[in-house]
Motif scaffolding. Structure first.
Motif, PDB file in Angstrom:
ATOM      1  N   VAL A  90       0.825  -1.206   0.000  1.00 17.79           N
ATOM      2  CA  VAL A  90       0.000   0.000   0.000  1.00 17.79           C
ATOM      3  C   VAL A  90       0.853   1.248   0.000  1.00 17.79           C
ATOM      4  CG1 VAL A  90      -1.724   1.293   1.299  1.00 17.79           C
ATOM      5  CG2 VAL A  90      -1.886  -1.187   1.142  1.00 17.79           C
ATOM      6  N   ALA A  91       2.020   1.177   0.669  1.00 18.21           N
ATOM      7  CA  ALA A  91       2.865   2.362   0.793  1.00 18.21           C
ATOM      8  C   ALA A  91       3.324   2.881  -0.554  1.00 18.21           C
ATOM      9  CB  ALA A  91       4.084   2.046   1.664  1.00 18.21           C
ATOM     10  N   ALA A  92       3.412   2.002  -1.563  1.00 12.57           N
ATOM     11  CA  ALA A  92       3.907   2.426  -2.864  1.00 12.57           C
ATOM     12  C   ALA A  92       2.781   2.675  -3.858  1.00 12.57           C
ATOM     13  CB  ALA A  92       4.858   1.367  -3.427  1.00 12.57           C
ATOM     14  N   THR A  93       1.554   2.664  -3.380  1.00 10.32           N
ATOM     15  CA  THR A  93       0.413   2.827  -4.261  1.00 10.32           C
ATOM     16  C   THR A  93       0.390   4.201  -4.905  1.00 10.32           C
ATOM     17  OG1 THR A  93      -0.906   1.312  -2.949  1.00 10.32           O
ATOM     18  CG2 THR A  93      -2.098   2.821  -4.369  1.00 10.32           C
ATOM     19  N   GLN A  94       0.064   4.243  -6.206  1.00 16.39           N
ATOM     20  CA  GLN A  94      -0.091   5.501  -6.905  1.00 16.39           C
ATOM     21  C   GLN A  94      -1.580   5.795  -7.045  1.00 16.39           C
ATOM     22  OE1 GLN A  94       2.118   5.786 -10.561  1.00 16.39           O
ATOM     23  NE2 GLN A  94       3.593   4.279  -9.858  1.00 16.39           N
ATOM     24  N   PHE A  95      -1.963   7.049  -6.789  1.00 18.45           N
ATOM     25  CA  PHE A  95      -3.355   7.440  -6.891  1.00 18.45           C
ATOM     26  C   PHE A  95      -3.586   8.150  -8.213  1.00 18.45           C
ATOM     27  CE2 PHE A  95      -2.599   7.150  -2.369  1.00 18.45           C
ATOM     28  CZ  PHE A  95      -3.698   6.441  -1.951  1.00 18.45           C
ATOM     29  N   GLY A  96      -4.673   7.805  -8.871  1.00 17.24           N
ATOM     30  CA  GLY A  96      -5.044   8.504 -10.083  1.00 17.24           C
ATOM     31  C   GLY A  96      -5.974   9.647  -9.749  1.00 17.24           C
ATOM     32  N   ALA A 106      -2.936  12.629   2.338  1.00 15.72           N
ATOM     33  CA  ALA A 106      -1.815  13.479   1.939  1.00 15.72           C
ATOM     34  C   ALA A 106      -1.947  13.945   0.499  1.00 15.72           C
ATOM     35  CB  ALA A 106      -0.500  12.728   2.129  1.00 15.72           C
ATOM     36  N   LEU A 107      -2.630  13.138  -0.329  1.00 13.63           N
ATOM     37  CA  LEU A 107      -2.765  13.466  -1.745  1.00 13.63           C
ATOM     38  C   LEU A 107      -4.116  14.094  -2.076  1.00 13.63           C
ATOM     39  CD1 LEU A 107      -1.111  10.268  -3.236  1.00 13.63           C
ATOM     40  CD2 LEU A 107      -0.127  12.541  -3.095  1.00 13.63           C
ATOM     41  N   GLY A 108      -4.925  14.361  -1.055  1.00 13.96           N
ATOM     42  CA  GLY A 108      -6.197  15.033  -1.287  1.00 13.96           C
ATOM     43  C   GLY A 108      -7.285  14.155  -1.862  1.00 13.96           C
ATOM     44  N   GLU A 109      -7.150  12.827  -1.734  1.00  9.78           N
ATOM     45  CA  GLU A 109      -8.156  11.894  -2.251  1.00  9.78           C
ATOM     46  C   GLU A 109      -9.195  11.638  -1.164  1.00  9.78           C
ATOM     47  OE1 GLU A 109      -8.547  10.754  -5.193  1.00  9.78           O
ATOM     48  OE2 GLU A 109      -6.664  11.279  -6.189  1.00  9.78           O
ATOM     49  N   SER A 110     -10.106  12.589  -0.976  1.00 11.84           N
ATOM     50  CA  SER A 110     -11.061  12.527   0.129  1.00 11.84           C
ATOM     51  C   SER A 110     -12.017  11.342   0.022  1.00 11.84           C
ATOM     52  CB  SER A 110     -11.860  13.829   0.198  1.00 11.84           C
ATOM     53  OG  SER A 110     -12.540  14.066  -1.022  1.00 11.84           O
ATOM     54  N   GLU A 111     -12.354  10.944  -1.193  1.00  7.36           N
ATOM     55  CA  GLU A 111     -13.288   9.827  -1.356  1.00  7.36           C
ATOM     56  C   GLU A 111     -12.665   8.524  -0.870  1.00  7.36           C
ATOM     57  OE1 GLU A 111     -16.127   7.796  -4.814  1.00  7.36           O
ATOM     58  OE2 GLU A 111     -15.004   9.645  -5.207  1.00  7.36           O
ATOM     59  N   ILE A 112     -11.383   8.331  -1.172  1.00  9.46           N
ATOM     60  CA  ILE A 112     -10.690   7.132  -0.706  1.00  9.46           C
ATOM     61  C   ILE A 112     -10.554   7.163   0.808  1.00  9.46           C
ATOM     62  CG2 ILE A 112      -8.535   5.819  -0.814  1.00  9.46           C
ATOM     63  CD1 ILE A 112      -8.171   6.777  -3.652  1.00  9.46           C
ATOM     64  N   VAL A 113     -10.276   8.346   1.369  1.00  7.78           N
ATOM     65  CA  VAL A 113     -10.185   8.491   2.826  1.00  7.78           C
ATOM     66  C   VAL A 113     -11.495   8.056   3.475  1.00  7.78           C
ATOM     67  CG1 VAL A 113      -9.972  10.131   4.725  1.00  7.78           C
ATOM     68  CG2 VAL A 113      -8.456  10.314   2.758  1.00  7.78           C
ATOM     69  N   SER A 114     -12.614   8.496   2.928  1.00  7.50           N
ATOM     70  CA  SER A 114     -13.924   8.152   3.488  1.00  7.50           C
ATOM     71  C   SER A 114     -14.171   6.649   3.436  1.00  7.50           C
ATOM     72  CB  SER A 114     -15.029   8.890   2.724  1.00  7.50           C
ATOM     73  OG  SER A 114     -14.891  10.289   2.865  1.00  7.50           O
ATOM     74  N   VAL A 129       3.202   9.384  -1.203  1.00  4.98           N
ATOM     75  CA  VAL A 129       3.649   9.884   0.095  1.00  4.98           C
ATOM     76  C   VAL A 129       3.353   8.801   1.123  1.00  4.98           C
ATOM     77  CG1 VAL A 129       3.397  11.658   1.856  1.00  4.98           C
ATOM     78  CG2 VAL A 129       3.192  12.274  -0.563  1.00  4.98           C
ATOM     79  N   HIS A 130       4.410   8.235   1.706  1.00  5.12           N
ATOM     80  CA  HIS A 130       4.226   7.151   2.663  1.00  5.12           C
ATOM     81  C   HIS A 130       3.825   7.676   4.037  1.00  5.12           C
ATOM     82  CE1 HIS A 130       7.301   4.738   0.044  1.00  5.12           C
ATOM     83  NE2 HIS A 130       6.176   5.012  -0.583  1.00  5.12           N
ATOM     84  N   GLY A 131       4.381   8.811   4.429  1.00  7.37           N
ATOM     85  CA  GLY A 131       4.057   9.388   5.728  1.00  7.37           C
ATOM     86  C   GLY A 131       5.285   9.935   6.427  1.00  7.37           C
ATOM     87  N   VAL A 132       5.109  10.290   7.695  1.00  2.41           N
ATOM     88  CA  VAL A 132       6.158  10.904   8.508  1.00  2.41           C
ATOM     89  C   VAL A 132       6.507   9.979   9.665  1.00  2.41           C
ATOM     90  CG1 VAL A 132       6.762  12.896   9.942  1.00  2.41           C
ATOM     91  CG2 VAL A 132       5.306  13.201   7.925  1.00  2.41           C
TER      92      VAL A 132
END
Length: 212
Positions: free
Chosen positions: A4-10, A38-46, A178-181
Motif C-alpha cells: 500500500v505504501a507504494a500505491t499511486q493514486f489517479g 496526503a494526496l487530497g483523495e477525500s473519497e478514498i479516505v472516506s 507519500v508514505h508518511g512521517v
C-alpha cells in the motif's frame, strides 16, 4: 501482501472501491488512508474510514514487517504531535508552534544531503526561469515566510517525510506517493539563507555555528 505504501493514486477513486479496501489488513487500510489524505483523495479516505469502523480492536490484524520497521503517520498528524496545526492540511509543509514560536518544517527525507558529518536540505528557492513554480504558490510563499522566521530565531525543528518523488516536480508540490512521517524522529536544525535560497542544516556543520 499488497504494498500500500507504494500505491499511486489517479485522478479518480475507481481503482480503490470499498470492496477492495475491505480485503486489506487493518494496518494496510490505515496506511492507505494516510496516503490518500496526503494526496487530497477525500473519497478514498472516506472509504477507508468506513472499513475501519466495521472492524473491532479484537479483530485487528498483525502489523506487517514494514509497519514494524517504521511506523509512519500522516503529515498533519505528525505536525499536530509537535503542537503545530497546519494552515492547510493538504498543501502546507511548515508551521509555527504557538506555545513557543518555534518553526516546524516538513523535510523530504530523500532530499537530505550528507557531508562531513553534517546534513543539509534545500527548503526554498526562487522560481528563476520557471525552475521552481511551486515557490510562487501560496504554499511556497508560506514556506519562504517560515524560513525567514527560522533564520531570525536561529533554530527550528524538522520532520522527515518519506515517499517517492515524481520527476519534474518538487515533492512539496507533487509526489508519486507519500508514505508518511516518522513521528519518532525530530531533527533540531538551523535555517540558513544562501543567496536567494533557504537551506536547513544540522549535525556537525550546524553545531559549529551555534553560540555557546
Amino acid at each position: 501482501m499488497l504494498n500500500v505504501a507504494a500505491t499511486q493514486f489517479g485522478k479518480r477513486a475507481d481503482e480503490w472501491p470499498a470492496e477492495r479496501i475491505a480485503k486489506l489488513e487493518r494496518d494496510e487500510v490505515e496506511q492507505l488512508r494516510h496516503n490518500a489524505a496526503a494526496l487530497g483523495e477525500s473519497e478514498i479516505v472516506s472509504r477507508c474510514e468506513a472499513v475501519l469502523a466495521t472492524r473491532s480492536q479484537s479483530r485487528r490484524a498483525a502489523p506487517s514487517k514494514s509497519a514494524k520497521a517504521r511506523r509512519l503517520i500522516s503529515r498533519s498528524a505528525a505536525f499536530e504531535a509537535r503542537g503545530v496545526y497546519l494552515a492547510n492540511a493538504r498543501t502546507s509543509w511548515s508551521g509555527v508552534r504557538r506555545s513557543d514560536g518555534v518553526v516546524v518544517i516538513g523535510i523530504w527525507a530523500d532530499a537530505v544531503q550528507s557531508r562531513d558529518g553534517g546534513c543539509s536540505c534545500l527548503l526554498w528557492a526562487p522560481n528563476s526561469g520557471g525552475s521552481q513554480p511551486w515557490s510562487d504558490t501560496a504554499a511556497g510563499q508560506e514556506r519562504r515566510q517560515h524560513c525567514e522566521l527560522a533564520v531570525a530565531a536561529a533554530l527550528a525543528e524538522g520532520l522527515l517525510v518519506y515517499g517517492e518523488r515524481l520527476d519534474g516536480h518538487v515533492p512539496e508540490d507533487k509526489a508519486r506517493s507519500v508514505h508518511g512521517v516518522d513521528p519518532l524522529t525530530v531533527v533540531h536544525l538551523r535555517v540558513e539563507k544562501r543567496g536567494p535560497e533557504y537551506w536547513a542544516v544540522w549535525g556537525k556543520r550546524a553545531d559549529s555555528g551555534l553560540v555557546r
